[in-house]
Design a protein around this motif. Structure first.
Motif, short mmCIF file in Angstrom:
data_model
loop_
_atom_site.label_atom_id
_atom_site.label_comp_id
_atom_site.label_asym_id
_atom_site.label_seq_id
_atom_site.Cartn_x
_atom_site.Cartn_y
_atom_site.Cartn_z
N VAL A 182 10.48 -3.09 2.12
CA VAL A 182 9.96 -2.42 0.92
C VAL A 182 8.99 -1.29 1.27
O VAL A 182 9.06 -0.19 0.74
CB VAL A 182 9.26 -3.44 -0.01
N GLY A 183 8.07 -1.58 2.19
CA GLY A 183 7.06 -0.58 2.52
C GLY A 183 5.97 -1.17 3.40
O GLY A 183 6.24 -2.03 4.24
N LEU A 184 4.74 -0.71 3.19
CA LEU A 184 3.60 -1.18 3.95
C LEU A 184 2.97 -2.37 3.22
O LEU A 184 2.28 -2.20 2.22
CB LEU A 184 2.57 -0.06 4.11
N PHE A 185 3.23 -3.57 3.74
CA PHE A 185 2.68 -4.78 3.15
C PHE A 185 1.26 -5.00 3.68
O PHE A 185 1.01 -4.89 4.88
CB PHE A 185 3.54 -5.99 3.50
N VAL A 186 0.33 -5.28 2.77
CA VAL A 186 -1.05 -5.54 3.18
C VAL A 186 -1.54 -6.84 2.57
O VAL A 186 -1.17 -7.22 1.46
CB VAL A 186 -2.00 -4.39 2.77
N GLY A 235 0.80 -1.21 0.00
CA GLY A 235 0.00 0.00 0.00
C GLY A 235 0.83 1.26 0.00
O GLY A 235 0.33 2.34 -0.31
N SER A 236 2.10 1.14 0.35
CA SER A 236 3.02 2.28 0.34
C SER A 236 4.44 1.74 0.21
O SER A 236 4.74 0.67 0.76
CB SER A 236 2.88 3.09 1.63
N VAL A 237 5.25 2.44 -0.52
CA VAL A 237 6.64 2.02 -0.74
C VAL A 237 7.57 3.08 -0.17
O VAL A 237 7.40 4.28 -0.43
CB VAL A 237 6.92 1.81 -2.25
N PHE A 238 8.53 2.65 0.61
CA PHE A 238 9.44 3.58 1.26
C PHE A 238 10.45 4.17 0.26
O PHE A 238 10.86 3.52 -0.70
CB PHE A 238 10.23 2.87 2.36
N GLY A 239 10.84 5.41 0.53
CA GLY A 239 11.95 6.01 -0.17
C GLY A 239 11.68 6.52 -1.57
O GLY A 239 12.61 6.94 -2.26
N VAL A 240 10.43 6.51 -2.00
CA VAL A 240 10.09 6.94 -3.36
C VAL A 240 9.41 8.31 -3.30
O VAL A 240 8.39 8.46 -2.62
CB VAL A 240 9.17 5.92 -4.05
N LYS A 241 9.95 9.29 -3.99
CA LYS A 241 9.34 10.62 -4.02
C LYS A 241 8.16 10.62 -4.99
O LYS A 241 8.30 10.24 -6.15
CB LYS A 241 10.36 11.67 -4.45
N ASP A 242 7.00 11.04 -4.50
CA ASP A 242 5.84 11.09 -5.38
C ASP A 242 5.72 12.46 -6.03
O ASP A 242 6.59 13.32 -5.89
CB ASP A 242 4.57 10.70 -4.63
#
Length: 216
Positions: A81-85, A26-33
């Motif tokens: 990686v990020g928020l795993f759901v 649902g969200s990935v760390f370290g990536v600028k949107d």
């Protein structure tokens, strides 16, 4: 007052089963949107711990509609990686969940969006980005288009009220949220409203209201 916000990202599905189960990020760390936001590792940890204490997880809603829950999440955690759901659409009992499932399987539903309150952030001049450091997670919604269309004027004002100095980057971010492109926001900052053509603003009254709301 803190304001509920949305953060929309591409739906990174790892699997969608015929029985309605799916998993992904649902969200990935370290990536600028496109709004110069970067979610940093640990941003969800306090919120997820709070949910665990209540023996619950954030809601699964259809397109952020509070009156339209379509399933349940069975697992939600941070990893490298990020928020795993991991969740399950209630396709046996809810026609809307069956619709969402069909679109996920077909690839026509390609976005996840989190509803949250931003608890802590800072601006990183080196990265030219806002680092989202603590996120109070409320819900995670499958959405048709992963694009943020909600202005964050109230949240920016509350941040300034905490003693943070307003800067050009913060105000440009608000201008973009209320309808201006990056180029148009920079033009406004450099030359004021006269630097813009009226046709550049989708909804002039809303834009003007947003500018007024920045006055303290």
């Amino acid at each position: 007052m803190l304001t509920k916000q949305r953060l929309d990202v591409p739906l990174k599905l790892k699997a969608v089963s015929d029985s309605g189960e799916f998993e992904g990020y649902g969200s990935v760390f370290g990536v600028k949107d496109s709004y110069d936001d970067i979610v940093v590792p640990g941003a969800f940890s306090a919120s997820l711990s709070s949910w665990k204490g209540k023996n619950a997880l954030p809601s699964m809603l259809w397109q952020h509609q509070m009156q339209e829950p379509i399933g349940i999440y069975t697992e939600m955690r941070e990893d490298d990686v990020g928020l795993f759901v991991k969740g399950r659409l209630l396709i046996d009992d809810d026609p809307l969940a069956r619709r969402a499932h069909a679109h996920m399987k077909a690839g026509s539903l390609t976005g996840l969006s989190i509803g949250y309150i931003l608890k802590d952030w800072e601006y990183d001049r080196t990265k030219e980005a806002f680092l989202l450091k603590e996120i109070d997670l409320w819900e995670v919604s499958p959405v048709t288009f992963p694009s943020n269309d909600e202005a964050r004027v109230s949240d920016v004002k509350s941040a300034f009220a905490r003693g943070e100095t307003p800067n050009q980057k913060s105000i440009e971010r608000v201008l973009r949220d209320v309808g201006l492109s990056r180029t148009q926001a920079k033009a406004f900052m450099a030359g004021g409203y006269g630097a813009l053509s009226l046709r550049d603003v989708d909804d002039e009254p809303s834009f003007l209201d947003a500018l007024k709301s920045l006055k303290f």
